[in-house]
Design a protein around this motif. Structure first.
Motif, PDB file in Angstrom:
ATOM      1  N   THR A   1       0.783  -0.951  -0.138  1.00 29.51           N
ATOM      2  CA  THR A   1      -0.176   0.026  -0.004  1.00 29.51           C
ATOM      3  C   THR A   1       0.731   1.379   0.095  1.00 29.51           C
ATOM      4  N   SER A   2       1.629   1.347   0.369  1.00 33.16           N
ATOM      5  CA  SER A   2       3.469   2.253   0.889  1.00 33.16           C
ATOM      6  C   SER A   2       3.111   2.889  -0.909  1.00 33.16           C
ATOM      7  N   LEU A   3       3.202   1.756  -1.519  1.00 37.53           N
ATOM      8  CA  LEU A   3       4.013   1.937  -3.004  1.00 37.53           C
ATOM      9  C   LEU A   3       2.294   2.709  -3.664  1.00 37.53           C
ATOM     10  N   ILE A   4       1.288   1.917  -3.715  1.00 38.08           N
ATOM     11  CA  ILE A   4       0.106   2.103  -4.347  1.00 38.08           C
ATOM     12  C   ILE A   4       0.043   4.371  -3.461  1.00 38.08           C
ATOM     13  N   ASP A   5       0.295   4.720  -2.566  1.00 34.43           N
ATOM     14  CA  ASP A   5       0.159   6.030  -2.273  1.00 34.43           C
ATOM     15  C   ASP A   5       1.036   6.764  -3.117  1.00 34.43           C
ATOM     16  N   SER A   6       2.519   6.725  -2.606  1.00 34.84           N
ATOM     17  CA  SER A   6       3.138   6.829  -3.707  1.00 34.84           C
ATOM     18  C   SER A   6       3.321   7.189  -4.966  1.00 34.84           C
ATOM     19  N   LEU A   7       2.245   5.915  -5.938  1.00 34.39           N
ATOM     20  CA  LEU A   7       1.935   6.899  -6.870  1.00 34.39           C
ATOM     21  C   LEU A   7       0.584   7.422  -7.103  1.00 34.39           C
ATOM     22  N   ARG A   8      -0.356   7.424  -6.199  1.00 32.14           N
ATOM     23  CA  ARG A   8      -1.565   8.196  -6.340  1.00 32.14           C
ATOM     24  C   ARG A   8      -0.966   9.488  -6.382  1.00 32.14           C
ATOM     25  N   THR A   9      -0.227  10.153  -5.010  1.00 32.59           N
ATOM     26  CA  THR A   9       1.108  10.903  -4.616  1.00 32.59           C
ATOM     27  C   THR A   9       1.864  12.029  -6.519  1.00 32.59           C
ATOM     28  N   GLU A  10       2.329  10.717  -6.828  1.00 32.73           N
ATOM     29  CA  GLU A  10       2.768  11.166  -7.558  1.00 32.73           C
ATOM     30  C   GLU A  10       1.856  11.361  -8.768  1.00 32.73           C
ATOM     31  N   LEU A  11       1.125  10.735  -9.079  1.00 27.92           N
ATOM     32  CA  LEU A  11       0.101  11.236 -10.224  1.00 27.92           C
ATOM     33  C   LEU A  11      -0.575  12.430 -10.059  1.00 27.92           C
ATOM     34  N   GLU A  12      -0.426  13.341  -8.966  1.00 30.68           N
ATOM     35  CA  GLU A  12      -1.297  14.823  -8.912  1.00 30.68           C
ATOM     36  C   GLU A  12       0.910  15.298  -9.613  1.00 30.68           C
ATOM     37  N   GLN A  13       1.533  14.941  -9.427  1.00 28.49           N
ATOM     38  CA  GLN A  13       2.495  15.930  -9.579  1.00 28.49           C
ATOM     39  C   GLN A  13       2.939  15.386 -10.781  1.00 28.49           C
ATOM     40  N   VAL A  14       2.719  14.820 -11.653  1.00 25.70           N
ATOM     41  CA  VAL A  14       3.644  15.031 -13.034  1.00 25.70           C
ATOM     42  C   VAL A  14       2.287  15.560 -13.946  1.00 25.70           C
ATOM     43  N   ALA A  15       2.788  14.958 -15.687  1.00 28.51           N
ATOM     44  CA  ALA A  15       1.825  15.179 -16.511  1.00 28.51           C
ATOM     45  C   ALA A  15       2.326  14.573 -17.890  1.00 28.51           C
ATOM     46  N   ASP A  16       1.381  14.662 -19.088  1.00 30.04           N
ATOM     47  CA  ASP A  16       1.603  13.795 -20.749  1.00 30.04           C
ATOM     48  C   ASP A  16       2.388  12.633 -20.205  1.00 30.04           C
ATOM     49  N   THR A  17       3.329  11.768 -21.005  1.00 29.00           N
ATOM     50  CA  THR A  17       3.667  10.511 -20.937  1.00 29.00           C
ATOM     51  C   THR A  17       3.666  10.199 -19.382  1.00 29.00           C
ATOM     52  N   THR A  18       4.436  10.733 -18.747  1.00 24.29           N
ATOM     53  CA  THR A  18       4.376   9.880 -17.157  1.00 24.29           C
ATOM     54  C   THR A  18       3.531   9.969 -16.585  1.00 24.29           C
ATOM     55  N   ARG A  19       2.393  10.821 -16.073  1.00 21.15           N
ATOM     56  CA  ARG A  19       0.846  10.481 -16.136  1.00 21.15           C
ATOM     57  C   ARG A  19       0.741   9.529 -16.472  1.00 21.15           C
ATOM     58  N   ILE A  20       0.414   9.180 -17.256  1.00 22.47           N
ATOM     59  CA  ILE A  20      -0.153   8.095 -18.761  1.00 22.47           C
ATOM     60  C   ILE A  20       0.911   6.830 -17.627  1.00 22.47           C
ATOM     61  N   ASP A  21       1.691   6.737 -17.896  1.00 23.96           N
ATOM     62  CA  ASP A  21       2.395   5.788 -16.569  1.00 23.96           C
ATOM     63  C   ASP A  21       2.084   5.714 -16.008  1.00 23.96           C
ATOM     64  N   VAL A  22       2.241   6.627 -14.649  1.00 28.32           N
ATOM     65  CA  VAL A  22       1.572   6.002 -13.357  1.00 28.32           C
ATOM     66  C   VAL A  22       0.291   6.002 -13.390  1.00 28.32           C
ATOM     67  N   LEU A  23      -0.446   6.008 -14.249  1.00 24.27           N
ATOM     68  CA  LEU A  23      -1.895   5.809 -13.961  1.00 24.27           C
ATOM     69  C   LEU A  23      -1.976   3.777 -14.742  1.00 24.27           C
ATOM     70  N   PHE A  24      -1.329   3.464 -15.384  1.00 29.58           N
ATOM     71  CA  PHE A  24      -1.355   1.840 -15.845  1.00 29.58           C
ATOM     72  C   PHE A  24      -0.629   1.436 -14.397  1.00 29.58           C
ATOM     73  N   LEU A  25       0.533   2.378 -13.836  1.00 31.72           N
ATOM     74  CA  LEU A  25       1.495   1.073 -12.747  1.00 31.72           C
ATOM     75  C   LEU A  25       0.133   1.028 -11.618  1.00 31.72           C
ATOM     76  N   LEU A  26      -0.814   1.839 -11.381  1.00 31.90           N
ATOM     77  CA  LEU A  26      -2.036   1.729 -10.147  1.00 31.90           C
ATOM     78  C   LEU A  26      -2.837   0.976 -10.922  1.00 31.90           C
ATOM     79  N   SER A  27      -3.169   0.955 -11.651  1.00 32.75           N
ATOM     80  CA  SER A  27      -4.359  -0.441 -12.852  1.00 32.75           C
ATOM     81  C   SER A  27      -3.566  -1.168 -12.558  1.00 32.75           C
ATOM     82  N   MET A  28      -2.223  -1.647 -12.716  1.00 36.91           N
ATOM     83  CA  MET A  28      -1.828  -2.728 -12.589  1.00 36.91           C
ATOM     84  C   MET A  28      -2.041  -3.830 -11.084  1.00 36.91           C
ATOM     85  N   LYS A  29      -1.729  -2.618 -10.095  1.00 35.99           N
ATOM     86  CA  LYS A  29      -1.606  -2.117  -9.161  1.00 35.99           C
ATOM     87  C   LYS A  29      -2.642  -2.945  -7.885  1.00 35.99           C
TER      88      LYS A  29
END
Length: 652
Positions: free
Chosen positions: A27-55
């Protein structure tokens, strides 16, 4: 599809995307990804969305679907192919875990085309891996194995150890479904060694579950239970609810087999609750089926009915999905022939026109036959009613005869209702298949190769043969019910009739790689009606073909006895339980079963066989054991031996 095959396919449906090694419970990684999601944009944000889907995939599938669809939407907005491919393959897997196989295949195939366009080798391997799972579900194990081996080669070349482990695991599952348990265990252990080296708890848990399946299939129940319980601990530790649902079902099945009904009930309830939580139709169908069996054992029929409604609902949903999935699966076969499309377009147009004409003829013929049979049945019922009324008027004072006549009328009405049921279900199935092929040919002709059209022609031919066989049996039955059929008793050379039926079914047998063998004694002669015996043999051989595994054989044996002859049709197919055998010759209690290649079987032919055997003065018996095959034997009178005058004189 057998329960064990279904179990292996469900395990296949648990496969995760091979490039994501992090456990879902982190869960700590999921929380970290959700926090990162608010701080990034474009392709990096899309990659984070994909990682969250897999988690979230195996414990919150709805959340996983939300993030995957958001990734797809944003990828399409900025035209990011890698993000589109990753989102589509994640969506496809989530749909697959819920049992929506047709939509899943469309999404995964679309992701494969994207990965090929950007030359992403690892994800190409993943897509081949997932497409292979759909082939395995449809029972096409040979083609599935080819795609799994292609995925393994890609992973080995790219040095992707997780991918290699998953591909080895999947190849092992295919060999398990092909009943080559030695090879299956070999590939599973190779896969598990890599998983343990990587300390990948998610993959290790699935490795234990798969080894449990192999031990269960080989009859080593204690070892199987041990593997399942090890897997269960890891599924709980990693919060893998998809794995838990499958594993609870496996443990419940073993506990029930061991007679531990209470423990089996608890595990089955846990399985159903977990499956409902992740909205997995295959797991809900299997868990509710176990709960029905357990409730029947406990004679708790109210509870049995409750879970039977859930089970029926899941089966109906999966049946509808499987029909469309089968059509969508055909689309995947034209992948490497796209460059030939324009060259073959004109020829395909001509072929589709011919196919359309043939489809219309088939549908017209089928509708005419259905209407004709309905009229025949109604006429039989009306005739029975008129006869019954005349007898009651003439013999009103004979109460016993009146009572018997009423019972006959009730039986005729019940048989009529059963015939309508057979017509509505068993004629509808091949007609739906024909309608599906015609739809595919009309709307997707530019995407289908000549070889695939020939394959569709073969499937259409099989559907027509099944329909023709059912109609032959219905006409024969209705003729006998009306009393119009007359037996022509004569001496029949059984070897000639057996060879004639083998020739009749040789083509069908070759499609399933099944050998038809005549192991009869020489000069076996029966005293019976030729058409009756021909119908009996045809139905028994057809029945064995439906329920035999590929690369097996069906042996037909005719033998002479003192005053009768016997004919045996023996196969090494799926077999039957005592419960199924007890209902085999009862038209009102029979349930439709599918063959080893999903052939439809109503069992009506066996009821007709029993009637014909009895009319010819014989008997019919069945010996069968689940997964060990079936043996049908019927007897017929033998001609009386001719005693010569010389023999009489010598005895005197």
């Amino acid at each position: 599809m057998s329960s064990r095959t279904g179990k292996a396919i469900v395990v296949l449906l648990m496969l995760l995307k091979v490039s994501m090694p992090v456990e879902a419970q982190d869960t700590s990684l999921i929380d970290s990804l959700r926090t990162e999601l608010e701080q990034v944009a474009d392709t990096t944000r899309i990659d984070v969305l994909f990682l969250l889907s897999m988690k979230y995939q195996h414990f919150k599938p709805d959340s996983a679907m939300y993030f995957a669809r958001q990734a797809l939407k944003e990828s399409e907005t900025i035209e990011y192919p890698k993000g589109q491919g990753d989102a589509l393959i994640s969506i496809g897997r989530l749909k697959r875990d819920k049992g929506d196989y047709s939509e899943a295949l469309e999404d995964i195939f679309q992701s494969l085309k994207i990965y090929q366009s950007i030359a992403d080798s690892i994800q190409i391997g993943n897509a081949f891996n997932d497409i292979s799972i759909v082939y395995a579900y449809s029972g096409d194990y040979d083609k599935s194995l080819v795609y799994f081996e292609q995925a393994l080669t890609i992973f080995q070349k790219t040095g992707n150890e997780k991918g290699v482990a998953q591909a080895l695991n999947n190849i092992g599952l295919i060999y398990m479904d092909k009943n080559d348990l030695e090879k299956a265990e070999e590939y599973m252990l190779r896969s598990l060694a890599i998983k343990e080296k990587r300390n990948d708890l998610q993959d290790i848990s699935r490795g234990y579950a798969n080894l449990g399946s192999i031990m269960e299939q080989s009859g080593q129940k204690e070892k199987a239970l041990n593997y399942y319980k090890q897997a269960n601990d890891l599924f709980l530790q990693t919060n893998n609810k998809t794995g838990l649902a499958s594993n609870y079902i496996a443990v419940a099945r073993l506990e029930l087999d061991a007679g531990n009904v209470s423990q089996a009930n608890n595990y089955a309830l846990d399985a159903l609750a977990t499956a409902e939580e992740i909205d997995s139709k295959p797991f809900m169908e299997e868990a509710s089926g176990l709960l029905v069996d357990i409730a029947e054992i406990n004679e708790d029929y109210k509870t049995a009915f409750k879970y039977l409604k859930i089970n029926s609902s899941m089966k109906d949903s999966l049946y509808n999905e499987n029909n469309s999935r089968h059509l969508e699966e055909l689309k995947a076969k034209f992948n490497e022939e796209e460059n030939l499309r324009e060259i073959a377009l004109l020829k395909k147009d001509q072929e589709i026109q011919k196919a359309n004409i043939r489809q219309k003829d088939i549908l017209t013929y089928s509708l005419v036959v259905v209407i004709f049979l309905s009229l025949v049945i109604l006429a039989l019922v009306y005739i029975a009613y008129r006869v019954n009324r005349r007898k009651k008027e003439m013999l009103a004072f004979k109460n016993d005869k009146i009572r018997n006549q009423k019972e006959d009328l009730v039986r005729l009405n019940q048989d009529k209702d059963q015939l309508f049921s057979i017509i509505s279900h068993d004629i509808k199935s091949p007609l739906n298949s024909l309608r599906g092929f015609s739809h595919l040919l009309i709307h997707h002709i530019d995407k289908i190769s000549q070889d695939e059209i020939r394959e569709m022609g073969s499937q259409i031919n099989q559907s027509l043969e099944n329909l023709n066989e059912l109609l032959d049996n219905l006409l024969a039955w209705s003729t006998r019910q009306s009393g119009q059929a007359k037996l022509n008793i004569e001496e029949i050379e059984l070897n000639e009739l057996i060879e004639k039926n083998i020739a009749l079914y040789n083509l069908t047998a070759s499609f399933k790689q099944i050998r038809l063998v005549n192991d009869s004694e020489e000069h076996v002669v029966a005293l019976a009606d030729y058409n009756s015996v021909h119908t009996i043999l045809r139905n028994l051989i057809s029945n064995s073909l439906k329920f035999s595994y590929p690369n097996s054989e069906i042996v037909i044996t005719a033998k002479n006895h003192q005053d009768y002859v016997s004919v045996t049709v023996k196969d090494d197919g799926v077999g039957m339980s005592e419960k199924v055998i007890s209902k085999l010759f009862d038209l009102s209690r029979q349930k439709s079963q599918k063959g080893t290649s999903n052939e439809k079987g109503s069992g009506f032919g066996l009821v007709l066989c029993q009637q014909l055997v009895h009319e010819n003065g014989g008997t019919i018996t069945v010996k069968s054991e689940v997964r060990m095959g079936s043996e049908f034997t019927f007897t017929l009178p033998a001609p009386s031996p001719v005693v010569s005058h010389e023999a009489i004189n010598s005895e005197a």
